[in-house]
Enzyme design. Structure first.
Site, mmCIF file in Angstrom:
data_model
loop_
_atom_site.group_PDB
_atom_site.id
_atom_site.type_symbol
_atom_site.label_atom_id
_atom_site.label_comp_id
_atom_site.label_asym_id
_atom_site.label_seq_id
_atom_site.Cartn_x
_atom_site.Cartn_y
_atom_site.Cartn_z
ATOM 1 N N GLY A 1 -109.958 -15.485 60.861
ATOM 2 C CA GLY A 1 -110.646 -16.834 60.973
ATOM 3 C C GLY A 1 -110.217 -16.738 63.214
ATOM 4 C CD GLU B 1 -103.634 -17.590 62.220
ATOM 5 O OE1 GLU B 1 -104.228 -17.270 62.100
ATOM 6 O OE2 GLU B 1 -102.786 -17.416 60.976
ATOM 7 C CG ASP B 2 -107.971 -19.052 62.409
ATOM 8 O OD1 ASP B 2 -106.539 -18.983 61.958
ATOM 9 O OD2 ASP B 2 -108.627 -19.352 62.044
ATOM 10 C CG ASP C 1 -113.817 -20.049 56.762
ATOM 11 O OD1 ASP C 1 -113.033 -20.096 56.593
ATOM 12 O OD2 ASP C 1 -114.263 -19.565 55.432
ATOM 13 C CG ASP D 1 -102.545 -26.403 57.723
ATOM 14 O OD1 ASP D 1 -102.316 -27.385 56.816
ATOM 15 O OD2 ASP D 1 -104.268 -26.632 56.674
ATOM 16 N NE ARG E 1 -115.355 -16.404 58.154
ATOM 17 C CZ ARG E 1 -113.827 -16.820 58.188
ATOM 18 N NH1 ARG E 1 -113.346 -17.434 59.267
ATOM 19 N NH2 ARG E 1 -113.609 -16.360 56.925
HETATM 20 P P1 XMP Z 1 -101.518 -21.802 57.268
HETATM 21 O O1 XMP Z 1 -101.097 -23.382 56.024
HETATM 22 O O2 XMP Z 1 -100.415 -20.715 56.046
HETATM 23 O O3 XMP Z 1 -102.463 -21.903 57.153
HETATM 24 O O4 XMP Z 1 -99.931 -22.135 58.229
HETATM 25 C C1 XMP Z 1 -102.721 -21.305 58.245
HETATM 26 C C2 XMP Z 1 -103.822 -20.590 57.840
HETATM 27 O O5 XMP Z 1 -104.912 -21.270 56.932
HETATM 28 C C3 XMP Z 1 -106.911 -21.443 56.926
HETATM 29 N N1 XMP Z 1 -106.354 -22.903 57.398
HETATM 30 C C4 XMP Z 1 -107.560 -23.086 57.995
HETATM 31 N N2 XMP Z 1 -109.106 -22.785 58.063
HETATM 32 N N3 XMP Z 1 -109.947 -25.261 58.535
HETATM 33 C C5 XMP Z 1 -110.044 -23.602 58.089
HETATM 34 O O6 XMP Z 1 -111.198 -23.317 58.190
HETATM 35 C C6 XMP Z 1 -108.721 -25.777 58.364
HETATM 36 O O7 XMP Z 1 -108.072 -26.963 59.149
HETATM 37 C C7 XMP Z 1 -107.656 -24.751 58.401
HETATM 38 N N4 XMP Z 1 -106.092 -24.766 58.044
HETATM 39 C C8 XMP Z 1 -105.928 -23.763 57.806
HETATM 40 C C9 XMP Z 1 -106.582 -20.421 58.497
HETATM 41 O O8 XMP Z 1 -107.274 -19.355 58.087
HETATM 42 C C10 XMP Z 1 -104.756 -20.224 58.539
HETATM 43 O O9 XMP Z 1 -104.950 -18.948 59.048
HETATM 44 MG MG MG Z 2 -106.564 -17.516 59.910
#
Ligand code: XMP
Ligand code: MG
Length: 177
Positions: free
Chosen positions: A48, A102-103, A162, A106, A168
């Site tokens: 991402g 990081e993108d 994505d 979450d 993407r």
């Molecule tokens: P965590 O929960 O581990 O999440 O902090 C991090 C990774 O989860 C993916 N992610 C998303 N990807 N839309 C996306 O396309 C979203 O809203 C989303 N939320 C989490 C992402 O790869 C991130 O690195």
């Molecule tokens: Mg990611």
């Protein structure tokens, strides 16, 4: 207001291209100031973060290196809670100033899983730069050092992010309706 469809879901525009690019310039300026005279190593987490990493990197004026690792915990629109490393880190981070790219942060699960592997290798410093932070979704508390946008707990796509492989390539970031 432009609405797009990715697979079975509809998305509304949330962050236009200009806002993303402007904010990335500001983040790069902060990093340039904080790391003046240093040579940080950026570690971008694939997939991402590839667009964010490329755009941020272009605005750095300090000496900087970048390497990539691949971690994934998402399938579709839900975190699996399971973090898999499919490409590992090839560089030595001992004594280095490290900045993770990081993108999106979450729940915090991905970095919660990954950070101890890095601290174990004794970097001189370790910071996190994330374009997006869903702070409301925190399960594993983390304090990212550089945050582009704090966003609500809604699924987003575009600009590297994505939905099941698609979206993407969008220049903007879209929020699920
Ligand atoms: P965590 O929960 O581990 O999440 O902090 C991090 C990774 O989860 C993916 N992610 C998303 N990807 N839309 C996306 O396309 C979203 O809203 C989303 N939320 C989490 C992402 O790869 C991130 O690195
Ligand atoms: Mg990611």
């Amino acid at each position: 207001m432009p609405v797009i469809k990715v697979h079975d879901k509809s998305f509304d525009i949330y962050l236009p291209e200009e806002s993303i690019q402007q904010r990335i310039k500001e983040m790069a300026a902060l990093i340039n100031a904080d790391y003046a005279g240093k040579k940080p190593l950026f570690i971008a987490i694939l997939n991402g973060s590839f667009m964010f990493a490329a755009d941020l990197f272009k605005h750095l004026t300090i000496d900087a290196e970048i390497s990539f690792i691949k971690l994934a915990s998402y399938k579709g629109m839900k975190s699996t809670g399971n973090v898999v490393t499919s490409i590992g880190l090839e560089v030595d981070i001992f004594g280095r100033e490290v900045i993770i790219l990081e993108d999106i942060v979450d729940t915090g699960k991905t970095l919660h899983h990954f950070l101890p592997k890095l601290t174990h290798q004794q970097p001189l410093s370790l910071k996190i730069a994330t374009l997006l932070h869903k702070s409301e979704a925190t399960v594993f508390p983390l304090n990212p050092d550089y945050v582009g946008f704090d966003i609500p707990n809604k699924f987003v796509v575009g600009y590297g992010l994505d939905y099941d492989g698609l979206g993407r390539n969008l220049k903007e970031i879209y929020q699920v309706i």
